[in-house]
Scaffold this active site. Structure first.
Site, PDB file in Angstrom:
ATOM      1  CG  ASP A  32      -8.226   4.024   0.812  1.00  0.00           C
ATOM      2  OD1 ASP A  32      -8.184   2.797   1.012  1.00  0.00           O
ATOM      3  OD2 ASP A  32      -8.162   4.542  -0.331  1.00  0.00           O
ATOM      4  CG  ASN A  33      -5.743   8.082  -2.776  1.00  0.00           C
ATOM      5  OD1 ASN A  33      -6.112   6.915  -2.821  1.00  0.00           O
ATOM      6  ND2 ASN A  33      -4.729   8.545  -3.491  1.00  0.00           N
ATOM      7  CG  PHE A  82      -3.005  -2.438   4.701  1.00  0.00           C
ATOM      8  CD1 PHE A  82      -3.609  -2.022   5.887  1.00  0.00           C
ATOM      9  CD2 PHE A  82      -2.656  -3.773   4.579  1.00  0.00           C
ATOM     10  CE1 PHE A  82      -3.849  -2.925   6.916  1.00  0.00           C
ATOM     11  CE2 PHE A  82      -2.892  -4.671   5.600  1.00  0.00           C
ATOM     12  CZ  PHE A  82      -3.492  -4.239   6.769  1.00  0.00           C
ATOM     13  CE  LYS A  86      -4.193  -6.007  -5.193  1.00  0.00           C
ATOM     14  NZ  LYS A  86      -4.519  -7.394  -4.961  1.00  0.00           N
ATOM     15  CB  SER A 126       4.440  -8.930  -1.154  1.00  0.00           C
ATOM     16  OG  SER A 126       4.244  -9.922  -2.130  1.00  0.00           O
ATOM     17  CE1 TYR A 151       3.587  -6.805  -5.362  1.00  0.00           C
ATOM     18  CE2 TYR A 151       2.757  -4.627  -4.812  1.00  0.00           C
ATOM     19  CZ  TYR A 151       2.902  -5.973  -4.513  1.00  0.00           C
ATOM     20  OH  TYR A 151       2.353  -6.474  -3.348  1.00  0.00           O
ATOM     21  CE  LYS A 155       3.812  -4.106  -1.172  1.00  0.00           C
ATOM     22  NZ  LYS A 155       3.144  -3.250  -0.151  1.00  0.00           N
ATOM     23  CE1 TYR A 178      -0.444  -7.637   3.000  1.00  0.00           C
ATOM     24  CE2 TYR A 178       0.344  -8.656   5.022  1.00  0.00           C
ATOM     25  CZ  TYR A 178      -0.187  -7.570   4.361  1.00  0.00           C
ATOM     26  OH  TYR A 178      -0.461  -6.414   5.043  1.00  0.00           O
ATOM     27  NE  ARG A 232       2.307 -17.561  -7.378  1.00  0.00           N
ATOM     28  CZ  ARG A 232       3.170 -18.069  -8.261  1.00  0.00           C
ATOM     29  NH1 ARG A 232       3.709 -19.273  -8.045  1.00  0.00           N
ATOM     30  NH2 ARG A 232       3.517 -17.373  -9.335  1.00  0.00           N
ATOM     31  CG  ASP A 299       3.200 -16.122 -13.307  1.00  0.00           C
ATOM     32  OD1 ASP A 299       2.382 -16.547 -14.131  1.00  0.00           O
ATOM     33  OD2 ASP A 299       2.908 -15.279 -12.432  1.00  0.00           O
TER      34      ASP A 299
END
Ligand code: WQD
Length: 351
Positions: A32-33, A82, A86, A126, A151, A155, A178, A232, A299
């Site tokens: 992880d940076n 991961f 995002k 996602s 984004y 995915k 997810y 959701r 949305d």
């Protein structure tokens, strides 16, 4: 112990997954940076598990640095990927940043999978890939619709890249879609660390309740849903984390001969924005200041998962309720009120 490489291990879902993997006797390393995370979160992982997890502070877009990690760790049995940007809104403003970061890092990793013969690869996908579905709940066979943002396209394209790669390479792959991950580990040692003003609903709710934000704006209450607000499928981050452990075990135990499997990770329950707000008020006793505002472009109106396939194939059974999700998110926000500087300060070198 089998070694798992977790990219984005200092992130929200990554850190919770590391806890679950360690608790299931895996040996874990993180890459992880820390461009969007704090290495301090691994101190929280250590408090929960008693294990120091090594983090390689490497940008996966740098192929040579990424390759060097695999040279140093010849015993990696699986990768859980991961690491990615995002933010839906940021991706709309900076599409090239998202395509370059999210896709270049993936391609570099897959080149290492090929070069070092890594047998298993799990990808953080996602529900965004479904776009605005015509029919809900969505199953893994619901055809993807045009993404609502760059984004979302990263995915969708990431899934396609992995799909094609898995046909030409011995590595077996799993795509985990997810729905809306929320909440925090019950210990409050780890949780979500939004950078700047959060975009996602639950951090906005908890930051409003704690006084960091003045109000929650509900982005539209005139949608064709039971109360007019969007719907959701909120899922506790610990349930999401455990699904990754089960996916790795599923692959290692040879439970599938498919080159690339896809699983929906949602509870299967649709909850509207207004219902989530009311549930938060009920479970915490906090009165939330919210107003109805305009719709947010991009949305999705309503989406929730059919999770039968993950239940039957992975033996996954999400156990946290909406109340658990909101209460753990609230307890984490209260913890941050005390310790936020801890996570912003330089982490001590754990390794
Ligand atoms: C949820 C609902 C908003 C904030 C995103 C990503 C998705 C996944 C989960 C990674 C919507 C409403 C929100 C606010 C509001 N991420 N809302 N007021 O957009 O469903 O999904 O996070 O895997 O890829 O797209 O999550 O929490 O932003 O929004 O009314 O201040 O809450 O309109 O209906 P979203 P969200």
């Amino acid at each position: 112990m089998k070694k798992i490489l977790v990219t984005g291990g200092c992130g929200y879902i990554g850190s919770h997954t590391i806890v679950d993997l360690v608790e299931n006797d895996f040996d874990v390393i993180s890459v992880d940076n820390n461009s969007r995370s704090s290495a301090r979160i691994l101190e929280g992982v250590e408090k929960i598990t008693g294990k120091k997890v090594k983090n390689y502070k490497v940008d996966l877009c740098n192929f040579d640095d990424t390759f060097a990690i695999f040279q140093e760790n010849e015993d990696i049995e699986a990768i859980i990927h991961f690491a990615a940007f995002k933010s839906v809104s940021e991706s709309v403003e900076q599409p090239l940043l998202y395509f370059e970061n999210n896709l270049q890092s993936l391609i570099n990793l897959l080149k290492c999978v090929q070069e070092f013969h890594i047998p298993y690869f799990v990808f953080s996908s996602s529900c965004t890939v479904y776009g605005n579905p015509d029919v809900i709940p969505v199953t893994e066979l619901t055809p993807p619709k045009p993404a609502e943002s760059p984004y979302g396209y990263t995915k969708q394209m990431g899934e396609q890249i992995i799909n094609e790669f898995s046909k030409a390479n011995p590595a077996q792959c799993v795509l985990l879609r997810y729905f809306n991950p929320v909440g925090a580990h019950p210990s409050t040692h780890i949780g979500e660390l939004p950078i700047g003003k959060p975009a996602n609903l639950v951090p906005v709710i908890t930051q409003t309740a704690i006084g960091k934000l003045s109000q929650v704006t509900v982005f539209g209450d005139n949608y064709p849903t039971r109360d007019g607000s969007c719907m959701r499928d909120f899922i506790h981050v610990c349930d999401i984390a455990h699904a990754h452990t089960l996916a790795v075990q599923f692959l290692m135990e040879g439970k599938t001969n498919k080159r690339c499997e896809v699983f929906n990770l949602g509870t299967g329950n649709g909850v509207t924005v207004l219902e989530a707000i009311k549930a938060f008020e009920k479970v915490t006793g906090e009165k939330l200041n919210y107003v109805i505002g305009d719709r947010r472009p991009g949305d999705v109106v309503a989406i929730y998962a059919n999770n039968d396939y993950a239940k039957s194939q992975l033996g996954w059974d999400p156990k946290y309720t909406l109340e658990d999700m909101l209460l753990t998110a609230w307890k984490w926000e209260q913890r941050l009120k005390v310790d936020e500087k801890f996570f912003q300060s330089k982490s001590i070198d754990l390794n």
